[in-house]
Enzyme design. Structure first.
Site, PDB file in Angstrom:
ATOM      1  N   LYS A 168       0.870  -1.173   0.000  1.00  0.00           N
ATOM      2  CA  LYS A 168       0.000   0.000   0.000  1.00  0.00           C
ATOM      3  C   LYS A 168       0.907   1.223   0.000  1.00  0.00           C
ATOM      4  O   LYS A 168       1.717   1.400   0.909  1.00  0.00           O
ATOM      5  CB  LYS A 168      -0.909   0.037   1.230  1.00  0.00           C
ATOM      6  CG  LYS A 168      -1.777   1.301   1.288  1.00  0.00           C
ATOM      7  CD  LYS A 168      -2.499   1.469   2.610  1.00  0.00           C
ATOM      8  CE  LYS A 168      -3.282   2.777   2.606  1.00  0.00           C
ATOM      9  NZ  LYS A 168      -3.865   3.091   3.939  1.00  0.00           N
ATOM     10  N   SER A 208       0.924   5.123   0.252  1.00  0.00           N
ATOM     11  CA  SER A 208       0.172   6.329   0.589  1.00  0.00           C
ATOM     12  C   SER A 208       1.009   7.588   0.444  1.00  0.00           C
ATOM     13  O   SER A 208       0.630   8.652   0.937  1.00  0.00           O
ATOM     14  CB  SER A 208      -0.350   6.231   2.032  1.00  0.00           C
ATOM     15  OG  SER A 208      -1.249   5.160   2.190  1.00  0.00           O
ATOM     16  N   GLY A 250      -2.950   4.475  -1.644  1.00  0.00           N
ATOM     17  CA  GLY A 250      -3.459   4.816  -0.316  1.00  0.00           C
ATOM     18  C   GLY A 250      -4.130   6.162  -0.274  1.00  0.00           C
ATOM     19  O   GLY A 250      -4.548   6.613   0.797  1.00  0.00           O
TER      20      GLY A 250
END
Length: 298
Positions: free
Chosen positions: A164, A166, A189
Protein backbone atom coordinates in the site's frame (compact mmCIF):
# COMPACT_ATOMS: atom_id res chain seq x y z
CA UNK A 1 -6.75 -13.97 -2.33
CA UNK A 2 -6.32 -11.12 -4.82
CA UNK A 3 -5.93 -7.60 -3.48
CA UNK A 4 -8.21 -5.43 -5.58
CA UNK A 5 -11.08 -2.97 -5.53
CA UNK A 6 -11.84 -0.37 -2.88
CA UNK A 7 -11.11 -1.08 0.77
CA UNK A 8 -11.81 1.50 3.48
CA UNK A 9 -9.09 2.26 5.99
CA UNK A 10 -11.53 1.95 8.87
CA UNK A 11 -11.74 4.53 11.62
CA UNK A 12 -11.75 3.34 15.23
CA UNK A 13 -14.85 4.66 17.02
CA UNK A 14 -14.71 6.00 20.58
CA UNK A 15 -17.53 7.07 22.89
CA UNK A 16 -17.86 10.48 24.57
CA UNK A 17 -15.57 9.34 27.39
CA UNK A 18 -12.87 8.23 24.95
CA UNK A 19 -13.40 4.49 25.39
CA UNK A 20 -13.46 2.08 22.46
CA UNK A 21 -17.02 1.84 21.09
CA UNK A 22 -17.11 -1.71 19.70
CA UNK A 23 -20.85 -1.62 19.09
CA UNK A 24 -20.47 1.42 16.85
CA UNK A 25 -17.71 -0.28 14.86
CA UNK A 26 -20.01 -3.25 14.33
CA UNK A 27 -22.79 -0.93 13.13
CA UNK A 28 -20.50 0.89 10.70
CA UNK A 29 -19.34 -2.35 9.12
CA UNK A 30 -22.90 -3.66 8.90
CA UNK A 31 -23.76 -0.56 6.85
CA UNK A 32 -20.60 -0.81 4.73
CA UNK A 33 -21.36 -4.47 4.01
CA UNK A 34 -24.29 -3.26 1.90
CA UNK A 35 -21.96 -1.44 -0.50
CA UNK A 36 -19.63 -2.81 -3.15
CA UNK A 37 -16.47 -2.52 -1.05
CA UNK A 38 -13.97 -5.35 -1.47
CA UNK A 39 -12.97 -5.60 2.17
CA UNK A 40 -11.71 -3.76 5.23
CA UNK A 41 -8.45 -2.54 6.72
CA UNK A 42 -8.49 -2.54 10.52
CA UNK A 43 -5.91 -0.59 12.53
CA UNK A 44 -4.39 1.46 9.74
CA UNK A 45 -3.28 5.07 10.09
CA UNK A 46 -6.89 6.26 9.84
CA UNK A 47 -7.75 3.84 12.66
CA UNK A 48 -5.61 5.89 15.09
CA UNK A 49 -3.37 2.86 15.40
CA UNK A 50 -0.64 4.53 17.43
CA UNK A 51 -3.22 5.73 19.98
CA UNK A 52 -4.51 2.23 20.80
CA UNK A 53 -3.15 -0.16 23.39
CA UNK A 54 -2.64 -3.86 22.69
CA UNK A 55 -5.97 -4.91 24.20
CA UNK A 56 -7.84 -2.39 22.04
CA UNK A 57 -5.91 -3.56 18.98
CA UNK A 58 -7.07 -7.11 19.59
CA UNK A 59 -10.66 -6.06 20.26
CA UNK A 60 -10.91 -4.04 17.04
CA UNK A 61 -9.54 -6.92 14.96
CA UNK A 62 -12.01 -9.32 16.54
CA UNK A 63 -14.99 -7.00 15.96
CA UNK A 64 -14.09 -6.36 12.32
CA UNK A 65 -13.62 -10.08 11.72
CA UNK A 66 -17.02 -10.83 13.24
CA UNK A 67 -18.90 -8.03 11.49
CA UNK A 68 -17.44 -8.32 7.98
CA UNK A 69 -19.64 -10.00 5.40
CA UNK A 70 -18.39 -13.30 3.95
CA UNK A 71 -15.91 -13.00 1.11
CA UNK A 72 -14.54 -9.60 2.09
CA UNK A 73 -10.77 -9.11 2.10
CA UNK A 74 -9.57 -8.58 5.67
CA UNK A 75 -6.35 -6.68 6.30
CA UNK A 76 -4.84 -5.99 9.73
CA UNK A 77 -2.39 -3.18 10.37
CA UNK A 78 0.22 -4.93 12.48
CA UNK A 79 3.33 -2.77 12.04
CA UNK A 80 5.28 -1.65 15.08
CA UNK A 81 8.74 -0.22 15.75
CA UNK A 82 9.66 -3.53 17.36
CA UNK A 83 10.19 -6.48 15.03
CA UNK A 84 9.12 -8.88 17.78
CA UNK A 85 5.92 -6.94 18.50
CA UNK A 86 5.12 -6.77 14.79
CA UNK A 87 5.48 -10.55 14.56
CA UNK A 88 3.27 -11.00 17.62
CA UNK A 89 0.54 -8.73 16.26
CA UNK A 90 0.70 -10.40 12.87
CA UNK A 91 0.30 -13.81 14.50
CA UNK A 92 -2.78 -12.57 16.35
CA UNK A 93 -4.30 -11.36 13.08
CA UNK A 94 -3.55 -14.72 11.50
CA UNK A 95 -5.23 -16.53 14.40
CA UNK A 96 -8.44 -14.63 13.66
CA UNK A 97 -8.37 -15.51 9.97
CA UNK A 98 -7.21 -12.24 8.44
CA UNK A 99 -6.05 -12.45 4.84
CA UNK A 100 -3.17 -9.97 4.93
CA UNK A 101 -0.97 -8.10 7.40
CA UNK A 102 -0.22 -4.49 6.49
CA UNK A 103 3.15 -3.58 7.97
CA UNK A 104 4.47 -0.03 8.14
CA UNK A 105 8.22 0.38 8.56
CA UNK A 106 9.82 1.01 11.94
CA UNK A 107 10.51 4.73 12.12
CA UNK A 108 11.28 6.03 15.63
CA UNK A 109 15.04 5.50 15.23
CA UNK A 110 14.87 7.20 11.87
CA UNK A 111 18.61 7.76 11.26
CA UNK A 112 19.16 4.01 11.66
CA UNK A 113 16.44 2.99 9.22
CA UNK A 114 18.72 2.31 6.29
CA UNK A 115 17.66 -0.02 3.46
CA UNK A 116 19.39 -3.09 4.95
CA UNK A 117 17.64 -2.53 8.30
CA UNK A 118 14.23 -2.25 6.66
CA UNK A 119 14.81 -5.30 4.47
CA UNK A 120 15.84 -7.46 7.40
CA UNK A 121 12.89 -6.26 9.50
CA UNK A 122 10.37 -7.16 6.79
CA UNK A 123 12.05 -10.45 5.98
CA UNK A 124 11.88 -11.53 9.63
CA UNK A 125 8.22 -10.59 9.85
CA UNK A 126 7.38 -12.36 6.58
CA UNK A 127 9.34 -15.47 7.56
CA UNK A 128 7.38 -15.75 10.80
CA UNK A 129 3.95 -14.85 9.42
CA UNK A 130 1.27 -17.40 8.56
CA UNK A 131 -0.49 -14.83 6.35
CA UNK A 132 0.84 -12.77 3.42
CA UNK A 133 2.51 -9.47 4.24
CA UNK A 134 1.88 -6.12 2.56
CA UNK A 135 4.44 -3.32 2.72
CA UNK A 136 3.05 0.03 3.84
CA UNK A 137 4.71 3.29 2.78
CA UNK A 138 3.24 6.36 4.48
CA UNK A 139 6.18 8.78 4.80
CA UNK A 140 4.00 11.77 5.64
CA UNK A 141 3.34 10.03 8.97
CA UNK A 142 6.52 8.03 9.55
CA UNK A 143 9.19 10.03 7.74
CA UNK A 144 10.39 6.72 6.27
CA UNK A 145 9.45 5.94 2.67
CA UNK A 146 9.78 2.49 1.17
CA UNK A 147 11.94 3.33 -1.78
CA UNK A 148 12.32 1.42 -5.02
CA UNK A 149 15.39 -0.58 -4.01
CA UNK A 150 13.81 -1.80 -0.75
CA UNK A 151 10.52 -2.70 -2.43
CA UNK A 152 12.29 -4.56 -5.24
CA UNK A 153 14.43 -6.56 -2.79
CA UNK A 154 11.43 -7.51 -0.68
CA UNK A 155 9.06 -8.29 -3.56
CA UNK A 156 10.94 -11.52 -4.29
CA UNK A 157 10.09 -12.89 -0.82
CA UNK A 158 7.34 -15.50 -1.29
CA UNK A 159 5.32 -14.14 1.63
CA UNK A 160 5.56 -10.43 0.75
CA UNK A 161 2.84 -10.12 -1.86
CA UNK A 162 2.08 -6.43 -2.27
CA UNK A 163 2.20 -2.89 -1.02
CA UNK A 164 0.00 0.00 0.00
CA UNK A 165 1.61 3.25 -1.12
CA UNK A 166 0.17 6.33 0.59
CA UNK A 167 3.07 8.60 -0.34
CA UNK A 168 1.19 10.27 -3.18
CA UNK A 169 4.30 9.80 -5.33
CA UNK A 170 2.96 8.36 -8.57
CA UNK A 171 6.41 8.33 -10.17
CA UNK A 172 7.74 6.09 -7.38
CA UNK A 173 4.69 3.83 -7.64
CA UNK A 174 5.26 3.42 -11.37
CA UNK A 175 8.95 2.67 -10.86
CA UNK A 176 8.14 0.04 -8.24
CA UNK A 177 5.55 -1.64 -10.47
CA UNK A 178 8.12 -1.79 -13.27
CA UNK A 179 10.69 -3.45 -11.00
CA UNK A 180 8.72 -6.15 -9.17
CA UNK A 181 7.19 -9.47 -10.25
CA UNK A 182 3.82 -9.20 -12.00
CA UNK A 183 2.25 -11.08 -9.09
CA UNK A 184 3.16 -8.22 -6.71
CA UNK A 185 -0.04 -6.30 -5.90
CA UNK A 186 0.22 -2.55 -5.36
CA UNK A 187 -2.71 -0.45 -4.16
CA UNK A 188 -2.95 3.30 -3.74
CA UNK A 189 -3.46 4.82 -0.32
CA UNK A 190 -4.91 8.11 -1.50
CA UNK A 191 -7.86 8.94 -3.72
CA UNK A 192 -5.69 11.37 -5.67
CA UNK A 193 -3.42 8.57 -6.93
CA UNK A 194 -5.88 5.74 -7.59
CA UNK A 195 -6.53 6.75 -11.20
CA UNK A 196 -2.90 7.15 -12.37
CA UNK A 197 -1.69 4.19 -10.29
CA UNK A 198 -4.24 1.83 -11.85
CA UNK A 199 -3.23 2.98 -15.31
CA UNK A 200 0.31 1.93 -14.36
CA UNK A 201 -0.81 -1.50 -13.11
CA UNK A 202 -2.12 -0.88 -9.60
CA UNK A 203 -4.98 -3.01 -8.31
CA UNK A 204 -7.19 -0.51 -6.49
CA UNK A 205 -7.02 1.51 -3.29
CA UNK A 206 -7.27 1.46 0.49
CA UNK A 207 -8.90 4.78 1.28
CA UNK A 208 -9.95 6.81 4.31
CA UNK A 209 -12.44 8.48 1.96
CA UNK A 210 -14.31 5.20 1.57
CA UNK A 211 -15.50 5.42 5.18
CA UNK A 212 -17.99 8.14 4.22
CA UNK A 213 -18.15 7.94 0.41
CA UNK A 214 -18.09 4.18 -0.21
CA UNK A 215 -20.50 4.24 -3.14
CA UNK A 216 -18.66 7.01 -4.94
CA UNK A 217 -15.29 5.31 -4.43
CA UNK A 218 -16.61 1.97 -5.71
CA UNK A 219 -18.13 3.64 -8.78
CA UNK A 220 -14.86 5.48 -9.40
CA UNK A 221 -12.90 2.23 -9.26
CA UNK A 222 -15.39 0.59 -11.61
CA UNK A 223 -15.01 3.36 -14.16
CA UNK A 224 -11.22 3.05 -14.11
CA UNK A 225 -11.31 -0.76 -14.30
CA UNK A 226 -13.71 -0.52 -17.27
CA UNK A 227 -11.29 1.90 -18.97
CA UNK A 228 -13.99 4.54 -19.20
CA UNK A 229 -11.64 7.50 -19.47
CA UNK A 230 -14.30 10.20 -19.65
CA UNK A 231 -16.15 9.04 -16.53
CA UNK A 232 -12.91 8.31 -14.68
CA UNK A 233 -11.51 11.77 -15.29
CA UNK A 234 -14.79 13.42 -14.35
CA UNK A 235 -14.98 11.52 -11.08
CA UNK A 236 -11.28 12.11 -10.42
CA UNK A 237 -11.76 15.86 -10.63
CA UNK A 238 -14.89 15.73 -8.49
CA UNK A 239 -13.26 13.69 -5.73
CA UNK A 240 -10.08 15.78 -5.45
CA UNK A 241 -11.50 18.56 -3.22
CA UNK A 242 -12.89 16.12 -0.65
CA UNK A 243 -9.73 14.06 -0.66
CA UNK A 244 -7.41 17.05 -0.31
CA UNK A 245 -9.44 19.10 2.14
CA UNK A 246 -11.21 16.52 4.33
CA UNK A 247 -8.68 13.68 4.39
CA UNK A 248 -5.48 15.55 3.62
CA UNK A 249 -5.93 18.84 5.49
CA UNK A 250 -8.27 17.82 8.32
CA UNK A 251 -7.15 14.23 8.81
CA UNK A 252 -9.02 11.75 10.98
CA UNK A 253 -11.08 14.53 12.59
CA UNK A 254 -12.41 15.46 9.15
CA UNK A 255 -13.07 11.85 8.18
CA UNK A 256 -14.99 11.14 11.38
CA UNK A 257 -17.12 14.26 11.08
CA UNK A 258 -17.93 13.44 7.47
CA UNK A 259 -19.00 9.96 8.61
CA UNK A 260 -21.32 11.51 11.18
CA UNK A 261 -22.89 13.69 8.52
CA UNK A 262 -23.50 10.70 6.26
CA UNK A 263 -25.26 8.56 8.82
CA UNK A 264 -22.29 6.46 9.95
CA UNK A 265 -20.70 6.81 13.37
CA UNK A 266 -17.53 8.86 13.36
CA UNK A 267 -17.48 10.19 16.89
CA UNK A 268 -14.57 11.87 18.66
CA UNK A 269 -10.88 11.52 17.97
CA UNK A 270 -8.33 10.74 20.67
CA UNK A 271 -5.98 13.37 22.01
CA UNK A 272 -3.63 14.80 20.99
CA UNK A 273 -5.87 15.03 17.89
CA UNK A 274 -8.45 17.81 18.14
CA UNK A 275 -12.04 18.10 16.87
CA UNK A 276 -12.88 20.35 13.95
CA UNK A 277 -13.70 24.03 14.30
CA UNK A 278 -17.16 25.23 13.31
CA UNK A 279 -15.85 26.66 10.04
CA UNK A 280 -14.16 23.34 9.22
CA UNK A 281 -17.39 21.48 9.93
CA UNK A 282 -19.27 23.69 7.50
CA UNK A 283 -16.63 23.07 4.84
CA UNK A 284 -16.96 19.30 5.32
CA UNK A 285 -20.73 19.53 5.08
CA UNK A 286 -20.51 21.41 1.79
CA UNK A 287 -18.00 19.02 0.25
CA UNK A 288 -19.89 15.88 1.27
CA UNK A 289 -23.29 17.24 0.21
CA UNK A 290 -22.00 17.88 -3.31
CA UNK A 291 -20.72 14.32 -3.74
CA UNK A 292 -23.42 12.39 -1.89
CA UNK A 293 -26.63 14.40 -1.50
CA UNK A 294 -28.89 11.36 -1.30
CA UNK A 295 -27.50 10.16 2.05
CA UNK A 296 -26.52 13.51 3.52
CA UNK A 297 -27.95 13.79 7.03
CA UNK A 298 -28.82 16.91 8.99
Amino acid sequence: MKLQGIIPALTTPFDAQGALASDRLHENIAALNRTGLSGYLAIGSTGESVLLNRAEFETVLAVVREAAAPGRILIAGTGNDSTAETISRTEFAASLGYDFALVLPPYFYKPMMKPDVLVEHYQRVADASRIPVLLYSVPQNTGVAIELDVAARLAVHPNIVGMKDSSGNVERMGAILASVPKSFQLVAGTATTIYPSMLLGGKGAILALANFLPEFCVEFYGAIAAQNAEQSLDMYHRILPASNKIVGAMGISGVKYAMDRRGFYGGPVRRPLLPLSESQKKEVETLVAVLAPAMFTS
